[in-house]
Design a protein around this motif. Structure first.
Motif, mmCIF file in Angstrom:
data_model
loop_
_atom_site.group_PDB
_atom_site.id
_atom_site.type_symbol
_atom_site.label_atom_id
_atom_site.label_comp_id
_atom_site.label_asym_id
_atom_site.label_seq_id
_atom_site.Cartn_x
_atom_site.Cartn_y
_atom_site.Cartn_z
ATOM 1 N N VAL A 8 -82.182 19.698 29.294
ATOM 2 C CA VAL A 8 -83.173 18.835 28.645
ATOM 3 C C VAL A 8 -83.499 17.672 29.578
ATOM 4 O O VAL A 8 -82.589 17.015 30.087
ATOM 5 C CB VAL A 8 -82.630 18.320 27.293
ATOM 6 N N GLU A 9 -84.791 17.467 29.811
ATOM 7 C CA GLU A 9 -85.217 16.384 30.697
ATOM 8 C C GLU A 9 -86.371 15.641 30.037
ATOM 9 O O GLU A 9 -86.956 16.118 29.079
ATOM 10 C CB GLU A 9 -85.736 16.961 32.032
ATOM 11 N N ARG A 10 -86.723 14.510 30.641
ATOM 12 C CA ARG A 10 -87.901 13.760 30.193
ATOM 13 C C ARG A 10 -88.720 13.372 31.399
ATOM 14 O O ARG A 10 -88.141 13.043 32.441
ATOM 15 C CB ARG A 10 -87.463 12.420 29.572
ATOM 16 N N SER A 11 -90.023 13.419 31.244
ATOM 17 C CA SER A 11 -90.894 12.882 32.285
ATOM 18 C C SER A 11 -91.890 11.987 31.561
ATOM 19 O O SER A 11 -92.852 12.465 30.961
ATOM 20 C CB SER A 11 -91.598 14.031 33.012
ATOM 21 N N GLU A 12 -91.576 10.697 31.543
ATOM 22 C CA GLU A 12 -92.341 9.716 30.761
ATOM 23 C C GLU A 12 -92.470 10.183 29.311
ATOM 24 O O GLU A 12 -91.457 10.370 28.666
ATOM 25 C CB GLU A 12 -93.696 9.435 31.437
ATOM 26 N N ARG A 13 -93.692 10.497 28.817
ATOM 27 C CA ARG A 13 -93.826 10.848 27.384
ATOM 28 C C ARG A 13 -93.717 12.349 27.121
ATOM 29 O O ARG A 13 -94.074 12.828 26.052
ATOM 30 C CB ARG A 13 -95.155 10.299 26.833
ATOM 31 N N VAL A 14 -93.255 13.085 28.129
ATOM 32 C CA VAL A 14 -93.136 14.544 27.954
ATOM 33 C C VAL A 14 -91.653 14.937 27.926
ATOM 34 O O VAL A 14 -90.884 14.567 28.827
ATOM 35 C CB VAL A 14 -93.862 15.293 29.089
ATOM 36 N N GLY A 15 -91.277 15.680 26.895
ATOM 37 C CA GLY A 15 -89.917 16.212 26.823
ATOM 38 C C GLY A 15 -89.904 17.618 27.405
ATOM 39 O O GLY A 15 -90.793 18.417 27.096
ATOM 40 N N VAL A 16 -88.932 17.902 28.257
ATOM 41 C CA VAL A 16 -88.892 19.213 28.913
ATOM 42 C C VAL A 16 -87.600 19.934 28.529
ATOM 43 O O VAL A 16 -86.509 19.354 28.607
ATOM 44 C CB VAL A 16 -88.951 19.060 30.462
ATOM 45 N N ILE A 17 -87.744 21.179 28.088
ATOM 46 C CA ILE A 17 -86.566 22.006 27.778
ATOM 47 C C ILE A 17 -86.614 23.222 28.692
ATOM 48 O O ILE A 17 -87.594 23.964 28.708
ATOM 49 C CB ILE A 17 -86.577 22.480 26.303
ATOM 50 N N ARG A 18 -85.543 23.402 29.474
ATOM 51 C CA ARG A 18 -85.450 24.580 30.359
ATOM 52 C C ARG A 18 -84.348 25.496 29.818
ATOM 53 O O ARG A 18 -83.205 25.047 29.640
ATOM 54 C CB ARG A 18 -85.075 24.161 31.790
ATOM 55 N N LEU A 19 -84.709 26.756 29.559
ATOM 56 C CA LEU A 19 -83.690 27.725 29.140
ATOM 57 C C LEU A 19 -82.794 27.985 30.346
ATOM 58 O O LEU A 19 -83.276 28.097 31.472
ATOM 59 C CB LEU A 19 -84.356 29.030 28.685
ATOM 60 N N ASN A 20 -81.491 28.087 30.106
ATOM 61 C CA ASN A 20 -80.600 28.185 31.257
ATOM 62 C C ASN A 20 -79.358 29.049 30.991
ATOM 63 O O ASN A 20 -78.244 28.542 30.906
ATOM 64 C CB ASN A 20 -80.185 26.770 31.697
ATOM 65 N N ARG A 21 -79.627 30.345 30.819
ATOM 66 C CA ARG A 21 -78.516 31.323 30.778
ATOM 67 C C ARG A 21 -78.782 32.314 31.899
ATOM 68 O O ARG A 21 -79.143 33.476 31.639
ATOM 69 C CB ARG A 21 -78.500 32.094 29.455
ATOM 70 N N PRO A 22 -78.645 31.903 33.154
ATOM 71 C CA PRO A 22 -79.089 32.746 34.271
ATOM 72 C C PRO A 22 -78.436 34.126 34.292
ATOM 73 O O PRO A 22 -79.079 35.095 34.688
ATOM 74 C CB PRO A 22 -78.726 31.935 35.518
ATOM 75 N N LYS A 23 -77.183 34.219 33.828
ATOM 76 C CA LYS A 23 -76.499 35.518 33.896
ATOM 77 C C LYS A 23 -77.070 36.530 32.914
ATOM 78 O O LYS A 23 -76.797 37.726 33.021
ATOM 79 C CB LYS A 23 -74.999 35.335 33.646
ATOM 80 N N PHE A 43 -86.670 15.805 20.205
ATOM 81 C CA PHE A 43 -87.965 15.367 20.749
ATOM 82 C C PHE A 43 -88.958 15.072 19.623
ATOM 83 O O PHE A 43 -89.766 14.163 19.711
ATOM 84 C CB PHE A 43 -88.547 16.423 21.693
ATOM 85 N N GLU A 44 -88.902 15.885 18.576
ATOM 86 C CA GLU A 44 -89.837 15.704 17.454
ATOM 87 C C GLU A 44 -89.659 14.319 16.813
ATOM 88 O O GLU A 44 -90.625 13.673 16.426
ATOM 89 C CB GLU A 44 -89.619 16.825 16.415
ATOM 90 N N SER A 45 -88.396 13.868 16.732
ATOM 91 C CA SER A 45 -88.165 12.587 16.045
ATOM 92 C C SER A 45 -88.247 11.393 17.001
ATOM 93 O O SER A 45 -88.081 10.257 16.577
ATOM 94 C CB SER A 45 -86.803 12.619 15.341
ATOM 95 N N ASP A 46 -88.509 11.633 18.261
ATOM 96 C CA ASP A 46 -88.526 10.555 19.262
ATOM 97 C C ASP A 46 -89.971 10.076 19.467
ATOM 98 O O ASP A 46 -90.799 10.802 20.019
ATOM 99 C CB ASP A 46 -87.940 11.107 20.575
ATOM 100 N N THR A 47 -90.258 8.849 19.047
ATOM 101 C CA THR A 47 -91.647 8.364 19.139
ATOM 102 C C THR A 47 -92.087 8.134 20.587
ATOM 103 O O THR A 47 -93.271 7.948 20.852
ATOM 104 C CB THR A 47 -91.835 7.050 18.348
ATOM 105 N N ASN A 48 -91.144 8.130 21.515
ATOM 106 C CA ASN A 48 -91.531 7.977 22.929
ATOM 107 C C ASN A 48 -91.974 9.288 23.558
ATOM 108 O O ASN A 48 -92.370 9.317 24.719
ATOM 109 C CB ASN A 48 -90.356 7.411 23.746
ATOM 110 N N ILE A 49 -91.857 10.370 22.801
ATOM 111 C CA ILE A 49 -92.271 11.687 23.316
ATOM 112 C C ILE A 49 -93.549 12.123 22.590
ATOM 113 O O ILE A 49 -93.619 12.105 21.364
ATOM 114 C CB ILE A 49 -91.139 12.723 23.086
#
Ligand code: CAA
Length: 258
Positions: A8-23, A43-49
């Motif tokens: 889970v990352e943030r880039s200013e007002r954008v929330g980013v979710i990366r799926l990560n089960r490479p195997k 992210f839904e409840s975060d007013t900064n997103i």
């Protein structure tokens, strides 16, 4: 402690979710689904997103239901735990727009997960498919319902009954994805779009998303009625007054959304 199945990352007002089960090509294990739904709720409840991006990792987007877990599920267990229905329900609860960045394979539940998003950007190397028939089952996370709405009956039926995949370009031509870009550009292009959307009035963005989604639920007459009601409701927003005043100002100025 086991590693998280998402990043889970943030880039200013954008929330980013990366799926990560490479195997396991980011297959939808119960743990991954729970972590994904938690991240969406947060992210839904975060007013900064203001907008959310969902993407995969180096292995691609997602290879669908976790085949090992599904192989161990009886009818009764799947029925009682609303297997994968919880994923659809979780996405329905999100008012903020979700851009899916499909950076490789999107198969089975992975294609269905992509279709739970509101806008899709695909890498040129992406492929989409519903191979459930090759496993002795049918699409179970929205594929039989959403694919036909996205690409029409004949193409949807072809994918679901043969298990064959379509390329990103075919998906774009059929209307499944909004844009196809080179792999190295697709995420930054989606981020730019998500930032743009996140910069608009949050309640107006949510109302626009809701009105578009209702088009799939309502007939034309009821859909137009619903749209009118939401459209008129925007007239009561401070952001509506601001947007119109900014346009009418001499000289015209940029609106400052509340
Ligand atoms: N679930 C669990 N594990 C998976 C998986 C899945 N959906 N897809 C791939 N994996 C695992 C493989 O089992 C393998 O694990 P091991 O290394 O432990 O053996 C590992 O990922 C790598 O897979 P492959 O060796 O097969 O890699 P590949 O590069 O040759 O092929 C692939 C990649 C095309 C994604 C291929 O793995 C594949 O076809 N996966 C299955 C896709 C599929 O059928 N999805 C539908 C699932 S059912 C469903 O989604 C129902 C629904 O509607 C919700």
């Amino acid at each position: 402690m086991s590693e998280s199945t998402i990043i889970v990352e943030r880039s200013e007002r954008v929330g980013v979710i990366r799926l990560n089960r490479p195997k396991a090509y980011n297959a939808l294990s119960g743990i991954l689904i729970n972590e994904l739904l938690d991240a969406l709720r947060s992210f839904e409840s975060d007013t900064n997103i203001g907008a959310i991006i969902l993407t995969g990792n180096d292995k691609g987007f997602c290879a669908g239901a976790d085949i090992k877990e599904q192989s161990e599920l009886s009818f009764v267990n799947a029925y009682n735990q609303d297997y994968l229905k919880n994923l659809n329900d979780g996405f329905f609860a999100v008012h903020k727009p979700i851009i899916g960045v499909i950076n490789g394979i999107a198969l089975g539940g992975g294609c269905e997960l992509a279709m739970m998003c509101d806008i899709l950007y695909a890498a040129e190397t992406a492929t989409f498919g519903q191979p459930e028939i090759t496993l002795g089952t049918i699409p179970g996370a929205g594929g039989t319902q959403r694919l036909i709405r996205a690409i029409g009956k004949s193409k949807a039926m072809h994918m679901i009954l043969t298990g064959e995949t379509i390329s990103a370009k075919e998906a774009e031509a059929a209307g499944l994805v909004a844009k196809v870009l080179p792999l190295e550009e697709v995420f930054s292009a989606a981020l730019k779009t998500a930032s743009k959307i996140a910069g608009f009035s949050a309640p107006v963005v949510a109302m626009a998303k809701e009105a578009v989604n209702e088009a799939e639920e309502l007939g034309l007459k009821n859909g137009l009625h619903f749209e009118s009601r939401l459209y008129h409701a925007t007239f009561g927003l401070e952001d509506h007054a601001e947007g119109f005043q900014a346009f009418l100002a001499k000289p015209k100025r940029t609106a400052q959304w509340k």
